[in-house]
Design an enzyme around this catalytic site. Structure first.
Site, PDB file in Angstrom:
ATOM      1  N   LEU A 136       0.831  -1.211   0.000  1.00  0.00           N
ATOM      2  CA  LEU A 136       0.000   0.000   0.000  1.00  0.00           C
ATOM      3  C   LEU A 136       0.860   1.253   0.000  1.00  0.00           C
ATOM      4  O   LEU A 136       0.388   2.344   0.306  1.00  0.00           O
ATOM      5  CB  LEU A 136      -0.941  -0.014   1.214  1.00  0.00           C
ATOM      6  CG  LEU A 136      -1.893  -1.213   1.291  1.00  0.00           C
ATOM      7  CD1 LEU A 136      -2.746  -1.160   2.549  1.00  0.00           C
ATOM      8  CD2 LEU A 136      -2.798  -1.270   0.062  1.00  0.00           C
ATOM      9  N   SER A 138       3.685   2.306   1.802  1.00  0.00           N
ATOM     10  CA  SER A 138       4.109   3.008   3.016  1.00  0.00           C
ATOM     11  C   SER A 138       5.384   3.803   2.723  1.00  0.00           C
ATOM     12  O   SER A 138       5.579   4.893   3.277  1.00  0.00           O
ATOM     13  CB  SER A 138       4.338   2.018   4.148  1.00  0.00           C
ATOM     14  OG  SER A 138       5.210   0.991   3.730  1.00  0.00           O
ATOM     15  N   ASP A 183       3.481   5.427  -7.206  1.00  0.00           N
ATOM     16  CA  ASP A 183       3.094   5.577  -5.798  1.00  0.00           C
ATOM     17  C   ASP A 183       3.301   7.008  -5.312  1.00  0.00           C
ATOM     18  O   ASP A 183       2.451   7.591  -4.640  1.00  0.00           O
ATOM     19  CB  ASP A 183       3.915   4.625  -4.917  1.00  0.00           C
ATOM     20  CG  ASP A 183       3.773   3.180  -5.358  1.00  0.00           C
ATOM     21  OD1 ASP A 183       2.903   2.904  -6.207  1.00  0.00           O
ATOM     22  OD2 ASP A 183       4.548   2.332  -4.874  1.00  0.00           O
ATOM     23  N   TYR A 232      11.923  -7.553  -7.601  1.00  0.00           N
ATOM     24  CA  TYR A 232      11.356  -6.399  -8.313  1.00  0.00           C
ATOM     25  C   TYR A 232      12.365  -5.871  -9.337  1.00  0.00           C
ATOM     26  O   TYR A 232      12.034  -5.649 -10.503  1.00  0.00           O
ATOM     27  CB  TYR A 232      10.984  -5.313  -7.303  1.00  0.00           C
ATOM     28  CG  TYR A 232      10.293  -4.101  -7.905  1.00  0.00           C
ATOM     29  CD1 TYR A 232       8.911  -4.021  -7.946  1.00  0.00           C
ATOM     30  CD2 TYR A 232      11.032  -3.045  -8.429  1.00  0.00           C
ATOM     31  CE1 TYR A 232       8.269  -2.906  -8.482  1.00  0.00           C
ATOM     32  CE2 TYR A 232      10.409  -1.930  -8.960  1.00  0.00           C
ATOM     33  CZ  TYR A 232       9.032  -1.863  -8.988  1.00  0.00           C
ATOM     34  OH  TYR A 232       8.407  -0.756  -9.519  1.00  0.00           O
TER      35      TYR A 232
HETATM   36  C1  GLA Z   1       5.529  -0.890  -6.490  1.00  0.00           C
HETATM   37  C2  GLA Z   1       6.315   0.267  -7.083  1.00  0.00           C
HETATM   38  C3  GLA Z   1       5.514   0.968  -8.196  1.00  0.00           C
HETATM   39  C4  GLA Z   1       4.980  -0.051  -9.202  1.00  0.00           C
HETATM   40  C5  GLA Z   1       4.301  -1.221  -8.501  1.00  0.00           C
HETATM   41  C6  GLA Z   1       3.901  -2.305  -9.459  1.00  0.00           C
HETATM   42  O1  GLA Z   1       4.406  -0.400  -5.818  1.00  0.00           O
HETATM   43  O2  GLA Z   1       6.610   1.212  -6.094  1.00  0.00           O
HETATM   44  O3  GLA Z   1       6.323   1.931  -8.816  1.00  0.00           O
HETATM   45  O4  GLA Z   1       5.996  -0.479 -10.062  1.00  0.00           O
HETATM   46  O5  GLA Z   1       5.136  -1.791  -7.506  1.00  0.00           O
HETATM   47  O6  GLA Z   1       2.924  -1.840 -10.318  1.00  0.00           O
END
Ligand code: GLA
Length: 396
Positions: A136, A138, A183, A232
């Site tokens: 979410l 943070s 985000d 990631y």
């Molecule tokens: C995380 C990253 C975002 C995005 C999402 C996947 O939240 O902070 O930038 O890449 O993953 O959509």
């Protein structure tokens, strides 16, 4: 363009007033207090760093930063929830992450300094109310509230998209998570009652009203993820490998955003299988996101539901960022009264699902999905009934 000066202002709640008092007790002065929200993403996952489209909304969980100037060149950072009190010399800030939560605050300070902006000695007290590691955001909430707080001390005014970019840079370069802009952007610019269709290449955006009578129900699998760890960043590298290959076949390709479904399918057998799967997710997810924004605007919830379902399956099978618990939570929603659509939200490997549920069924939905999930996994989940909220601002 929205500017820093027209950021949201609202009155403090009891909890927020408590933060003022706590600050005064610890540091002996009255602070200014800034708030930045976490987010859920309705659709458009792992598309932001591919110059694509996303459709998130800011939600009611926020991080608060109370700040007041100091006379010396120290940065003193405490928190109500997170362990450790930190003290840094502003003229000798660490160059890399120190491996603690304060990295998000330090990262922002470090980028502001790199940009040649003045920094002043300060005391900060952080109160983080966004569930950690739940997908979410943070981290973005902490970065954005810290950026607002630092800028307030020196009277620097920056447009909100610039604040979002500097916060992303802090996370990319200082913390080492190669996240996209979604985000930080939605934490700055969110609008109550609306999701947000963002073009991550041009940063143009459009608010998409969430139809009346619809509730955002966020279900936490309680499986934590950590974006700064390898998976990631590996996905990003795989996408970059895809871009290099497609650019050889079509020089107009600069990001996966530029790859059409036709070009993708033409080369299905020319790429290593894993790379093709990653590209296939991103290319089709961009199309789904645009489609979902149209369907939400016209109130076609059945279509939104289908697209969310396809998005989840694609994240599970092609992008491979789901996990057993997320899949079970998505399945647990199926067939419950008032359920319109659901999927994993955020980076993946754990965290939350987002569900669109008719308001009148939301409480019952929350209860039933938690029961079903517990039966399937033995895990006691947390379910949050959310609505789309405003982006970051100062409390007065
Ligand atoms: C995380 C990253 C975002 C995005 C999402 C996947 O939240 O902070 O930038 O890449 O993953 O959509």
């Amino acid at each position: 363009m929205h500017g820093y000066s027209d950021m949201t202002m609202r009155m403090k709640t009891i909890n927020e007033i408590h933060l003022d008092f706590h600050f005064e007790r610890v540091f002996g002065t009255r602070p200014r207090v800034f708030r930045a929200p976490g987010r859920v993403n309705l659709i458009g996952e792992h598309t932001d760093y591919n110059d694509g489209f996303v459709m998130p909304a800011a939600v009611g969980f926020s991080t608060y930063v109370a700040i007041a100037p100091r006379q010396d060149r120290k940065l003193v950072v405490h928190s109500e929830e997170f362990p450790g009190n930190f003290e840094f010399d502003l003229d000798h800030l660490p160059e890399k992450r120190v491996g603690a939560w304060c990295d998000y605050v330090l990262g922002v300070a470090s980028v502001l300094r790199q940009q040649g902006r003045e920094l002043a000695g300060a005391n900060l007290l952080v109160s983080g109310k966004v569930p950690i590691g739940a997908g979410l955001s943070s981290s973005a909430a902490l970065e954005v509230s810290s950026a607002f707080a630092f800028l307030s001390l020196t009277g620097n005014h920056l447009p909100l998209p610039e604040i979002a970019k500097l916060c992303r840079q802090a996370e990319n370069d200082f913390v080492g998570a190669k996240v996209g802009i979604m985000d930080q952007f939605v934490s700055c610019m969110g609008k109550a009652g609306h999701a947000f269709l963002l073009d991550c290449r041009s940063l143009e955006f459009k608010f998409v009203p969430i139809p009346a009578g619809l509730q955002l129900v966020v279900c936490n699998t309680m499986v934590k993820h950590d974006l700064a760890t390898g998976a990631y960043n590996t996905r990003r590298e795989e996408c970059e490998a895809g871009v290099r290959a497609f650019a050889k076949w079509d020089p107009s390709v600069h990001a996966l955003r530029d790859v059409s479904v036709v070009l993708l399918d033409e080369h299905a057998n020319d790429l290593p299988a894993t790379i093709w799967k990653r590209c296939s997710h991103v290319v089709r997810e961009n199309a789904r996101t645009l489609d979902a924004a149209r369907a939400l605007t016209t109130g076609d919830l059945a279509r939104v539901g289908e697209l969310m379902h396809e998005s989840h399956n694609s994240l599970r099978d092609l992008y491979e960022v789901s996990c057993r618990e997320l899949d079970l939570m998505v399945e647990a929603a199926e067939g419950l009264p008032g359920f319109c659509g659901g999927r994993m939200t955020g980076g993946g490997f754990g965290g939350c699902t987002i569900n669109l549920v008719r308001e009148e069924n939301a409480e019952e939905f929350a209860k039933r999905i938690a029961e079903r999930y517990r039966e399937a996994t033995g895990i006691r989940s947390q379910v949050y009934l959310c609505s789309a909220e405003d982006g970051a601002g100062e409390l007065n």
